[in-house]
Design a protein around this motif. Sequence first.
Motif, short mmCIF file in Angstrom:
data_model
loop_
_atom_site.label_atom_id
_atom_site.label_comp_id
_atom_site.label_asym_id
_atom_site.label_seq_id
_atom_site.Cartn_x
_atom_site.Cartn_y
_atom_site.Cartn_z
N LEU A 664 92.31 10.80 -0.70
CA LEU A 664 91.30 9.98 -1.36
C LEU A 664 90.15 10.84 -1.88
N ASP A 665 89.78 11.84 -1.10
CA ASP A 665 88.71 12.74 -1.54
C ASP A 665 89.12 13.47 -2.82
N PHE A 666 90.40 13.88 -2.90
CA PHE A 666 90.90 14.56 -4.10
C PHE A 666 90.81 13.63 -5.31
N LEU A 667 91.22 12.40 -5.15
CA LEU A 667 91.21 11.48 -6.29
C LEU A 667 89.78 11.14 -6.71
N HIS A 668 88.86 11.04 -5.75
CA HIS A 668 87.47 10.76 -6.10
C HIS A 668 86.89 11.92 -6.91
N ARG A 669 87.24 13.14 -6.51
CA ARG A 669 86.72 14.30 -7.24
C ARG A 669 87.39 14.45 -8.59
N ALA A 670 88.67 14.13 -8.67
CA ALA A 670 89.41 14.33 -9.92
C ALA A 670 89.20 13.20 -10.92
N LEU A 671 89.15 11.95 -10.43
CA LEU A 671 89.12 10.80 -11.33
C LEU A 671 87.82 9.99 -11.23
N GLY A 672 87.10 10.15 -10.14
CA GLY A 672 85.88 9.35 -9.99
C GLY A 672 86.19 7.91 -9.67
N ASP A 673 85.34 7.00 -10.14
CA ASP A 673 85.58 5.57 -9.91
C ASP A 673 86.92 5.16 -10.52
N PRO A 674 87.62 4.22 -9.85
CA PRO A 674 87.18 3.41 -8.70
C PRO A 674 87.55 4.01 -7.35
N TRP A 675 87.99 5.28 -7.33
CA TRP A 675 88.37 5.88 -6.07
C TRP A 675 87.13 6.20 -5.24
N VAL A 709 91.48 4.42 12.19
CA VAL A 709 90.71 4.97 11.07
C VAL A 709 91.54 4.96 9.79
N ALA A 710 92.84 5.25 9.90
CA ALA A 710 93.69 5.26 8.71
C ALA A 710 93.72 3.88 8.07
N ALA A 711 93.87 2.84 8.89
CA ALA A 711 93.86 1.48 8.35
C ALA A 711 92.52 1.16 7.70
N ALA A 712 91.42 1.63 8.33
CA ALA A 712 90.11 1.38 7.75
C ALA A 712 89.96 2.06 6.40
N LEU A 713 90.50 3.26 6.27
CA LEU A 713 90.43 3.97 4.99
C LEU A 713 91.28 3.26 3.94
N ARG A 714 92.47 2.79 4.36
CA ARG A 714 93.31 2.08 3.40
C ARG A 714 92.63 0.82 2.90
N GLY A 715 91.79 0.23 3.76
CA GLY A 715 91.06 -0.96 3.34
C GLY A 715 90.04 -0.66 2.25
N MET A 716 89.70 0.60 2.06
CA MET A 716 88.74 0.97 1.01
C MET A 716 89.39 1.16 -0.35
N LEU A 717 90.75 1.18 -0.38
CA LEU A 717 91.42 1.50 -1.63
C LEU A 717 91.18 0.42 -2.66
N PRO A 718 90.86 0.81 -3.89
CA PRO A 718 90.60 -0.18 -4.95
C PRO A 718 91.90 -0.83 -5.42
N PRO A 720 93.66 -2.88 -8.74
CA PRO A 720 95.08 -2.56 -8.49
C PRO A 720 95.38 -1.07 -8.44
N ALA A 721 94.34 -0.22 -8.55
CA ALA A 721 94.59 1.21 -8.57
C ALA A 721 95.27 1.68 -7.29
N ALA A 722 95.09 0.94 -6.19
CA ALA A 722 95.68 1.34 -4.91
C ALA A 722 97.18 1.51 -5.01
N GLY A 723 97.84 0.71 -5.90
CA GLY A 723 99.30 0.80 -6.04
C GLY A 723 99.76 2.11 -6.61
N ARG A 724 98.85 2.90 -7.16
CA ARG A 724 99.24 4.17 -7.78
C ARG A 724 98.89 5.38 -6.90
N LEU A 725 98.49 5.12 -5.66
CA LEU A 725 98.09 6.23 -4.79
C LEU A 725 99.19 7.27 -4.68
N ASP A 726 100.42 6.82 -4.39
CA ASP A 726 101.50 7.80 -4.19
C ASP A 726 101.90 8.48 -5.48
N GLU A 727 101.63 7.81 -6.60
CA GLU A 727 101.93 8.43 -7.89
C GLU A 727 100.90 9.49 -8.26
#
Length: 836
Positions: A664-675, A709-718, A720-727
Amino acid sequence: MSDPLRLLLAAPPDLPVTAGLAPLVEALRTRGAAVVHAPPGTGKTTLVPPAVAGVVDGRVVVTQPSRIAARAAARRLAHLLGEPVGETVGYSVRGDRRAGRRTRVDVVTTGLLLRRIQQDPELAGVGAVVLDEVHERHLDADLTLALLVDLRTHLREDLSLVAMSATIEADRTAALLGGDVPVISVPGALHPVEVVWCPPPAGVRRTDDRGITPAFHDHVAATVRRALAGHGGDVLVFVPGVAEVDATLRRLAGVDADVHALHGRLRGAEQDRALGEGPRRRVIVSTAVAESSLTVPGVRVVVDAGFSREPRTDHRRGLASLVTVAVSRAAAEQRAGRAGRLGPGTVLRCWSEADHAHLAAHPTPEIATADLTAFALEVACWGSADVESMALLDQPPAHALAAAREVLVGLGAMTEDGRATPRGRLIAGVPADPRLARALIDGAGLVGAGRAAEVVAMLSEGVRAPGGDLVAALRALRADRTSGSWRHQVTRLEEVVATQGTTGDPPALTDDVAVGLVVALAHPDRIARKRSGTSSYLMTSGTGAALDPRDPGPLAGLEWLAVADAERRPGQREARIRAAAPLTEDLALEAAAPSWTEVDEVTWTGGRVLARRRTLLGAIELGSVPLGDPPAQAVSDAIGEAVAREGIALLTWTDAATALRARLDFLHRALGDPWPDVSDAALTEDLDPWLGQQLARVRSAQDLRRIDVAAALRGMLPWPAAGRLDELAPERVEVPSGSSVRIDYSQDQPVLAVRLQEVFGWTAVPVLADGRVPLLLHLLSPARRPAAVTADLESFWDNGYPGVRADLRGRYPRHSWPEDPRTAPATARTNNPRRR
């Protein structure tokens, strides 16, 4: 104008100010106001009031900064008229008034005029006000000037105003009075004054944490003896305060001269002796009261210790005191000028010429450093809600004014919106600081009017307490039949109590705790309790305090103290208690009842939830009991605060949670919002969005460890962008050998650590985050040792691989190292079967 004043002006003394009297009269007739700029010794205090009286109808009120100066000015002018004081010329000071119906010139202290203005805003019967020594910038003088300007603008256009200044503040003062008000400058007539530099001997410190050192006192006394031996005329000695006056007098015992003290606490007769010429040569040891507003006859020599007293206030801790500071250059010049009034004179300065160059140019205006509680109450009683609109030479510091208003609200003297309450007007009518006025009003019914008046008078007079013990100081005052100033103040305060009708049947308290109760009523924020196992104290304000360890006196070891005076010097952890009295817990609760609270406190301490009900008097804990079933929200809040305070490492971080956070930190740095931002700062700043639901269920350290903690972090995922996390940021990537290799997101650029042979056939590295960030390949040897690092395979195959191939073929000969890795089959096997 009365005949005596007319006769005086017809044949005035030969004083420089006579040259400015005609333009002053013209200014008053045409403008109604003027500023007289004249150095000390020009005669402005003596001749300006009669000149003003010749222009206006009604009484002329003249202000002076001190009682000594007011009495001396009135007597000097009355002497010139050939009359006793109280006829044409009179004076009015605290506890002493000599004026009648025939009085045309009334010399008053500035504080007394301030009271008159509040009680009679129209100043009935007054035709003019002459404000003397406005350059000294005392707080009550600045405020009085502002109120007079307001009064003249809105109520009394006919009221004439004259401000007299000895410095360049004259132009600023004229601007406050009105743009067309003239400044009438009078040249000085001082004789030349020789400056003799007399620094202390090497190794002698001038001050320490107690103030002026005994060794420097010795040096000042030695300099006075040097002045007596080497120069003629009377000697005027400047020291900063009453204690220093007494210390100098003791050291001058036996000199061949009459030695006198001069300060505001002396009885009138003692002041008169210091100001009158005698049969023998004289030494007058004075505070700054003789700096500019007094004429001391016969002086040809000045000895200047080089210090003065200035107010300093620690508004955050509620500590106000007078501190000893180096004199300013302007004040030093005024002091030196006292030696040049009669003829050529000499000033002996107890510091070096080099030190003189580093002195401040002018003294600091009191409004910038003093406690503003009385000032704020006066403004509120005047009815002015906007201090900035008042005609002040300098505006008060906003934080100091806010602190003063907070005190007044706590005393019940002011409303939250800045208006004076009836109790506030009652307090303002007491001739003392608002805190002391509250102590008098409330203390009269608790300890008796007489004792309350005695203690308040002692505190308002600033009496020194031996060993800091105010009870001993009170007993000494009672036994001392010469303490006239204090006795006058006691009588006046008793009259105030009687006028207000304060009654009560006081309990039978000993002096010890009665003094403490009155002090506590004045300063409830300074009630102090001894800290367990130490010799220091904690005050209700939260400030630590301690008695002087070198001289703790009879107060040492007492459980409760009411502190009247404490000072916290820069760099010191605790305030130093300078004056206090014993107290009991019951009386502390009586004096500071609004500070008594019960709070339920739930904290995370030592890895567990600690819940207790605390009974507090301000910051002082009176007791606590455990809370068996604390509120769930309070527990959650405490643990949340612990996580925010101690960091998210307090949580249990599994490998899965750590890895997800890195992606998640990588995606926030690379793409910004909504990550989301998952940095330490972001996660601890607001825990509710990601941990709120799980924290609500936490009651213990064990519950905290169970948070997913992992579940709590997953709860932060935006979505519909969350569906593309693995991509966008896959956990793993499949390499040409068929292996699925985990990506390391803990670096600035995602890293794929893989054996070199497993990527044969790749011509480009995979790109993440919608093609924005290429993987950084850490290519490894068959033994998983680093062989090369690249994010550009095309370039590596052409330029880097040949050298790596040559090296690895020599170290791993049983493995396949093809010349063309682009077309060679990738393999995850560790050897070359064709070479078996």
